[in-house]
Design a protein around this motif. Sequence first.
Motif, PDB file in Angstrom:
ATOM      1  N   PRO A  30       0.517  -1.111  -0.412  1.00 34.51           N
ATOM      2  CA  PRO A  30      -0.387  -0.017   0.090  1.00 34.51           C
ATOM      3  C   PRO A  30       0.873   1.691   0.372  1.00 34.51           C
ATOM      4  O   PRO A  30       1.670   1.220   0.310  1.00 34.51           O
ATOM      5  N   THR A  31      -0.022   2.331   0.091  1.00 31.31           N
ATOM      6  CA  THR A  31      -0.486   2.774  -1.221  1.00 31.31           C
ATOM      7  C   THR A  31      -0.246   2.207  -2.641  1.00 31.31           C
ATOM      8  O   THR A  31       0.879   2.598  -2.513  1.00 31.31           O
ATOM      9  N   THR A  32      -1.053   1.949  -3.628  1.00 31.83           N
ATOM     10  CA  THR A  32      -1.013   1.212  -5.081  1.00 31.83           C
ATOM     11  C   THR A  32      -1.702   2.552  -5.937  1.00 31.83           C
ATOM     12  O   THR A  32      -2.877   2.677  -5.627  1.00 31.83           O
ATOM     13  N   VAL A  33      -0.968   2.526  -6.621  1.00 31.98           N
ATOM     14  CA  VAL A  33      -1.215   3.831  -8.026  1.00 31.98           C
ATOM     15  C   VAL A  33      -1.630   3.418  -9.143  1.00 31.98           C
ATOM     16  O   VAL A  33      -0.850   2.345  -9.233  1.00 31.98           O
ATOM     17  N   ALA A  34      -3.008   2.659 -10.064  1.00 32.45           N
ATOM     18  CA  ALA A  34      -2.722   2.751 -11.168  1.00 32.45           C
ATOM     19  C   ALA A  34      -3.003   3.907 -12.402  1.00 32.45           C
ATOM     20  O   ALA A  34      -3.455   4.776 -12.101  1.00 32.45           O
ATOM     21  N   VAL A  35      -2.087   3.627 -13.621  1.00 34.10           N
ATOM     22  CA  VAL A  35      -2.086   4.120 -15.110  1.00 34.10           C
ATOM     23  C   VAL A  35      -2.075   3.563 -15.799  1.00 34.10           C
ATOM     24  O   VAL A  35      -1.319   2.460 -16.226  1.00 34.10           O
ATOM     25  N   SER A  36      -3.570   3.800 -16.044  1.00 28.00           N
ATOM     26  CA  SER A  36      -4.240   3.551 -16.918  1.00 28.00           C
ATOM     27  C   SER A  36      -4.878   3.972 -18.151  1.00 28.00           C
ATOM     28  O   SER A  36      -5.267   5.146 -18.275  1.00 28.00           O
ATOM     29  N   SER A  37      -4.889   3.515 -19.577  1.00 25.34           N
ATOM     30  CA  SER A  37      -5.930   4.393 -20.511  1.00 25.34           C
ATOM     31  C   SER A  37      -5.906   3.215 -21.586  1.00 25.34           C
ATOM     32  O   SER A  37      -5.971   1.896 -21.958  1.00 25.34           O
ATOM     33  N   SER A  38      -7.524   3.308 -22.366  1.00 25.77           N
ATOM     34  CA  SER A  38      -7.659   1.811 -22.810  1.00 25.77           C
ATOM     35  C   SER A  38      -7.393   1.461 -24.454  1.00 25.77           C
ATOM     36  O   SER A  38      -7.390   0.410 -24.697  1.00 25.77           O
ATOM     37  N   ASP A  39      -6.419   2.845 -24.385  1.00 23.30           N
ATOM     38  CA  ASP A  39      -5.208   1.249 -25.502  1.00 23.30           C
ATOM     39  C   ASP A  39      -3.580   1.337 -24.926  1.00 23.30           C
ATOM     40  O   ASP A  39      -2.949   1.441 -26.208  1.00 23.30           O
TER      41      ASP A  39
END
Length: 102
Positions: A30-39
């Motif tokens: 912890p603490t966890t962060v996600a970075v994402s996008s559709s492609d």
Amino acid sequence: MFDAIQHATAERDAAVQVRRVQCLSVCKRPTTVAVSSSDGYTFLFGDLQPEGAGAVVSFVESYRRSMYGLVPWRERGEILRKGMVARLPPVRWSPEDGSAPK
């Protein structure tokens, strides 16, 4: 952490969405962060503190400029290099040989 990232992101780019999620199943980091996008690739970073919000926002800026979200290692803040949990390929991308996009 959420408030720190939301505040830092709002000052730089209104197009970035910051959302809370109940659990990313990274209990030991912890603490966890996600970075994402559709492609693009999805990145998970753990062991973060609110002071690291600027590094996350800087990463997001590089992520948005790069092909498939592949941010070079040297462009990632030290806290993110140490906190890397996973890098997942885009959902819509699945080459036969498993290689990274070119």
